[in-house]
Design an enzyme around this catalytic site. Structure first.
Site, PDB file in Angstrom:
ATOM      1  N   SER A  45       0.736  -1.224  -0.017  1.00  0.00           N
ATOM      2  CA  SER A  45      -0.079  -0.036  -0.043  1.00  0.00           C
ATOM      3  C   SER A  45       0.828   1.258   0.039  1.00  0.00           C
ATOM      4  O   SER A  45       0.619   2.231  -0.655  1.00  0.00           O
ATOM      5  CB  SER A  45      -0.839   0.025   1.129  1.00  0.00           C
ATOM      6  OG  SER A  45      -1.878  -1.038   1.186  1.00  0.00           O
ATOM      7  N   GLY A  51      -1.764  10.749  -1.578  1.00  0.00           N
ATOM      8  CA  GLY A  51      -1.778  11.861  -0.550  1.00  0.00           C
ATOM      9  C   GLY A  51      -0.483  11.469   0.087  1.00  0.00           C
ATOM     10  O   GLY A  51       0.038  10.615   0.436  1.00  0.00           O
ATOM     11  N   GLU A 117      -5.265  19.090   3.485  1.00  0.00           N
ATOM     12  CA  GLU A 117      -6.426  18.010   3.527  1.00  0.00           C
ATOM     13  C   GLU A 117      -7.368  18.265   4.783  1.00  0.00           C
ATOM     14  O   GLU A 117      -6.915  18.848   5.491  1.00  0.00           O
ATOM     15  CB  GLU A 117      -5.522  16.723   3.793  1.00  0.00           C
ATOM     16  CG  GLU A 117      -4.884  16.348   2.245  1.00  0.00           C
ATOM     17  CD  GLU A 117      -4.321  14.857   2.312  1.00  0.00           C
ATOM     18  OE1 GLU A 117      -4.236  14.281   2.915  1.00  0.00           O
ATOM     19  OE2 GLU A 117      -3.895  14.519   1.088  1.00  0.00           O
ATOM     20  N   HIS A 233     -12.106   5.505   2.543  1.00  0.00           N
ATOM     21  CA  HIS A 233     -12.019   6.719   1.833  1.00  0.00           C
ATOM     22  C   HIS A 233     -13.118   7.060   0.945  1.00  0.00           C
ATOM     23  O   HIS A 233     -13.847   6.272   0.286  1.00  0.00           O
ATOM     24  CB  HIS A 233     -10.624   6.665   0.740  1.00  0.00           C
ATOM     25  CG  HIS A 233     -10.241   7.835   0.515  1.00  0.00           C
ATOM     26  ND1 HIS A 233     -10.646   8.610  -0.724  1.00  0.00           N
ATOM     27  CD2 HIS A 233      -8.850   8.463   0.645  1.00  0.00           C
ATOM     28  CE1 HIS A 233      -9.914   9.819  -0.623  1.00  0.00           C
ATOM     29  NE2 HIS A 233      -9.035   9.510   0.024  1.00  0.00           N
ATOM     30  N   ARG A 279     -13.233  12.496   7.175  1.00  0.00           N
ATOM     31  CA  ARG A 279     -13.326  11.525   6.178  1.00  0.00           C
ATOM     32  C   ARG A 279     -14.435  10.657   6.279  1.00  0.00           C
ATOM     33  O   ARG A 279     -15.212  10.277   5.715  1.00  0.00           O
ATOM     34  CB  ARG A 279     -11.866  10.880   6.236  1.00  0.00           C
ATOM     35  CG  ARG A 279     -11.783   9.905   5.230  1.00  0.00           C
ATOM     36  CD  ARG A 279     -10.362   9.389   5.090  1.00  0.00           C
ATOM     37  NE  ARG A 279      -9.451  10.148   4.263  1.00  0.00           N
ATOM     38  CZ  ARG A 279      -8.006   9.957   3.861  1.00  0.00           C
ATOM     39  NH1 ARG A 279      -7.811   8.748   4.329  1.00  0.00           N
ATOM     40  NH2 ARG A 279      -7.532  10.844   3.447  1.00  0.00           N
ATOM     41  N   HIS A 338     -10.017   1.599   2.915  1.00  0.00           N
ATOM     42  CA  HIS A 338      -8.602   2.286   2.731  1.00  0.00           C
ATOM     43  C   HIS A 338      -7.597   2.091   3.686  1.00  0.00           C
ATOM     44  O   HIS A 338      -6.540   2.086   3.254  1.00  0.00           O
ATOM     45  CB  HIS A 338      -9.137   3.930   2.577  1.00  0.00           C
ATOM     46  CG  HIS A 338      -7.943   4.669   2.140  1.00  0.00           C
ATOM     47  ND1 HIS A 338      -7.372   4.548   0.937  1.00  0.00           N
ATOM     48  CD2 HIS A 338      -7.207   5.724   2.811  1.00  0.00           C
ATOM     49  CE1 HIS A 338      -6.518   5.446   0.850  1.00  0.00           C
ATOM     50  NE2 HIS A 338      -6.359   6.136   2.049  1.00  0.00           N
ATOM     51  N   ARG A 373      -8.645   7.852  11.411  1.00  0.00           N
ATOM     52  CA  ARG A 373      -7.024   8.468  11.038  1.00  0.00           C
ATOM     53  C   ARG A 373      -7.157   9.778  10.476  1.00  0.00           C
ATOM     54  O   ARG A 373      -8.084   9.879   9.418  1.00  0.00           O
ATOM     55  CB  ARG A 373      -6.320   7.377  10.209  1.00  0.00           C
ATOM     56  CG  ARG A 373      -4.936   7.746   9.738  1.00  0.00           C
ATOM     57  CD  ARG A 373      -4.249   6.812   8.931  1.00  0.00           C
ATOM     58  NE  ARG A 373      -5.171   6.642   7.734  1.00  0.00           N
ATOM     59  CZ  ARG A 373      -4.706   7.264   6.559  1.00  0.00           C
ATOM     60  NH1 ARG A 373      -3.564   7.843   6.374  1.00  0.00           N
ATOM     61  NH2 ARG A 373      -5.434   7.126   5.300  1.00  0.00           N
ATOM     62  N   SER A 378      -0.418   8.220   7.962  1.00  0.00           N
ATOM     63  CA  SER A 378      -0.056   6.847   8.090  1.00  0.00           C
ATOM     64  C   SER A 378       1.362   6.696   7.708  1.00  0.00           C
ATOM     65  O   SER A 378       2.186   5.969   8.256  1.00  0.00           O
ATOM     66  CB  SER A 378      -0.868   5.876   7.559  1.00  0.00           C
ATOM     67  OG  SER A 378      -1.338   6.594   5.972  1.00  0.00           O
TER      68      SER A 378
HETATM   69  C1  SIN Z   1      -5.360  10.678  -0.031  1.00  0.00           C
HETATM   70  O1  SIN Z   1      -4.320  10.959  -0.896  1.00  0.00           O
HETATM   71  O2  SIN Z   1      -6.633  11.075  -0.250  1.00  0.00           O
HETATM   72  C2  SIN Z   1      -5.060   9.514   0.816  1.00  0.00           C
HETATM   73  C3  SIN Z   1      -4.293  10.013   1.980  1.00  0.00           C
HETATM   74  C4  SIN Z   1      -4.494   9.069   3.141  1.00  0.00           C
HETATM   75  O3  SIN Z   1      -5.093   8.307   3.165  1.00  0.00           O
HETATM   76  O4  SIN Z   1      -3.773   9.549   4.271  1.00  0.00           O
END
Ligand code: SIN
Length: 541
Positions: A45, A51, A117, A233, A279, A338, A373, A378
């Site tokens: 992963s 992101g 984010e 996600h 999220r 996710h 999270r 991560s």
């Molecule tokens: C994303 O790019 O949206 C995923 C980033 C993440 O799950 O930390």
């Protein structure tokens, strides 16, 4: 079973080669390390992470602010001390990574470029190659791993079982690509096997994310924690692909909006932070909208428009492959599994409850993520805890172990790779009953069926066996937690309950008849005087 078994001796065996596994393996040098992966070095992963990495390196930022956002996102279950460790050590980890060659995106004056984010109070997300952050981290670490003295890579090799002698780790039984099983004898094993996204029919996780580490640890008697918390996600591209292409949250961070077929911004109508709400909130809003018969789209045209190919090259390529042009049309979306917040329970050095066992990365649960999270935390946690595990390996004396090769071996599977009817059924079942919205009725039905599937599994360790075990653990923990919190939503208990504000630790009995979790009663007194939940519910067998 009398299979002749060769013994290979190491100081440390690391299972899994994402960012966490490679960081731990590199840091453990000069110990003799066996790095075992069922795929190859550059997979998992981590490689897919678009992101980026959240890190408090910006002018108006600090590890304290980052930790506060992490705690707030985790819906009451983040361990504040662990959030402090990750955000503080994370700054050093990123500096070190830059020193060894990682190239993050920069602004016109060469300064690090920070993206935004959801649920981050500052712009603090580093990216590489636009949306290829994970690939850059993996590239940087893999170069070093290949050159490291004392480190041997065993790829295409499946870890079947942890060997435990006299209550402590003594090695790992591994199936090698020539079909033979060998015993990697070592007093210290690090699990870095990643998550369980493939448990769900819709996921952003690669094919190898089958939760193998959960079963390895549970069968060896190690404690797990918080396995009911699986993050979905909000925006995977809704096309006929498996896994589904991820539409990174950075797209929303740059102002893209979620709309339905009539152009209505339905998430913005439900939460003051709109598309940048936590999220789990965004994912459930989309889920409900789809369940009500609507469609959901991410419209990037205004916010990103013609910059799309350059700014998000990976996402653009995935869209074009699906015949969609994000510059001209909105992107159909669906939530998808996710990230696993729970996992092998570890202390702040990554140590598991079983002597000789460590875990880092997604398979572990450090307490940094709580019930939800914070985006882009991560990779940072994987870097920080990979390094902490390595420091502990270097500094802890290891006892001699023998891992007796004449011990009876478990049966070998014909093929450890997942697939086939049963594999698909588990994924469908998990999506329907263990997913974004759960209730006791659906969970109990799924658990009963999963218990039957477990008994029907072909003999031997395999990815499908891992998936069924993961489903049984997630399902039982989700049924046990009678409240909604973060990523765990129960339609029959739709609110958080103070009496449940604790991390749910468990061990499991694993045998041919089932995977039965034993939940620990919380040690701390409950805040509102409510009766504590039962230690362990009955689970259908
Ligand atoms: C994303 O790019 O949206 C995923 C980033 C993440 O799950 O930390």
């Amino acid at each position: 079973m009398s299979e002749a078994i060769e013994r290979l001796v190491a100081d440390v065996v690391v299972v899994g080669t994402g960012v966490a596994g490679m960081t731990a393996a590199l840091g453990a040098a000069p110990l003799a390390v066996h790095l075992v992966t069922k795929t190859d070095l550059e997979s998992g992963s981590s490689l897919w992470a678009q992101g980026g990495v959240a890190v408090a390196l910006g002018h108006e930022d600090s590890p304290e602010l980052h930790a506060a956002d992490t705690v707030a996102a985790g819906a009451g279950l983040v361990d504040p001390e662990v959030a402090d460790i990750v955000t503080r050590d994370g700054v050093l980890a990123i500096r070190r990574l830059i020193e060894i060659g990682a190239e993050f995106d920069r602004g016109v004056r060469g300064e690090l470029a920070f993206g935004r984010e959801a649920a981050h109070s500052r712009r603090r997300i580093l990216h590489a190659g636009g949306d290829a952050t994970g690939a850059e981290l993996v590239r940087t670490l893999a170069l070093r791993v290949r050159a490291a003295a004392g480190l041997t890579i065993f790829d295409r090799s499946f870890a079947e079982q942890l060997v435990v002698e006299q209550g402590r780790i003594a090695g790992v039984l591994v199936r090698h690509p020539d079909g033979r099983r060998r015993l990697h004898v070592a007093p210290r094993v690090v699990l870095a096997t990643g998550g369980l996204g493939q448990l769900y029919r819709y996921t952003t996780n690669p094919r190898e994310a089958t939760g193998d580490g959960l079963l390895l640890a549970a069968a060896a008697g190690a404690r797990l924690v918080d396995v009911e918390f699986v993050q979905f996600h909000p925006t995977a591209l809704a096309v006929a692909r498996d896994p589904l292409p991820l539409l990174t949250e950075a797209l929303r961070g740059e102002g893209s909006v979620l709309v339905d077929e009539g152009g209505e911004r339905f998430v913005a109508a439900e939460h003051p932070d709109g598309e940048l709400a936590p999220r789990d909130v965004v994912a459930r809003s989309i889920w409900r909208h789809l369940a009500d018969g609507h469609r959901a789209f991410l419209d990037t045209r205004q916010a990103i428009g013609e910059r799309f190919p350059e700014r998000f090259p990976q996402v653009f390529a995935a869209c074009r492959e699906a015949g969609i042009d994000p510059r001209r049309e909105p992107l159909p979306v669906v939530p998808a599994a996710h990230f696993m917040m729970g996992g092998v329970a570890v202390d702040d050095s990554g140590g598991a409850s079983l002597p000789g066992l460590w875990a880092c990365g997604e398979v572990s649960s450090t307490g940094a993520h709580g019930a939800n999270r914070l985006a882009s935390n991560s990779l940072l946690e994987a870097l920080v805890f990979g390094a902490r595990v390595a420091a502990e390996l270097r500094s802890t004396p290891a006892p001699a172990v023998s891992a007796d090769a004449s011990l009876p071996l478990p049966p070998a599977a014909d093929d450890w790779r997942g697939g086939g009817e049963l594999h698909r059924e588990v994924r469908d079942l998990a999506w329907a009953s263990l997913g974004l919205v759960r209730d006791a009725y659906g969970l109990s039905g799924a658990l009963a069926r999963l218990a039957t599937l477990w008994r029907e599994l072909p003999a031997g360790a395999s990815e499908t066996r891992s998936l069924v075990a993961a489903a049984l653990l997630v399902g039982a923990a989700a049924r046990h937690r009678e409240e909604s919190r973060g990523a765990h939503f129960r339609s029959d208990f739709p609110a958080p309950r103070e009496a449940w504000r604790f991390r749910q630790f468990l061990t499991a009995s694993v045998d041919a008849d089932g995977v039965v979790p034993h939940f620990e009663t919380p040690a701390a007194p409950l805040a509102d005087g409510a009766p504590p939940p039962a230690a362990s519910p009955e689970v259908p067998r």
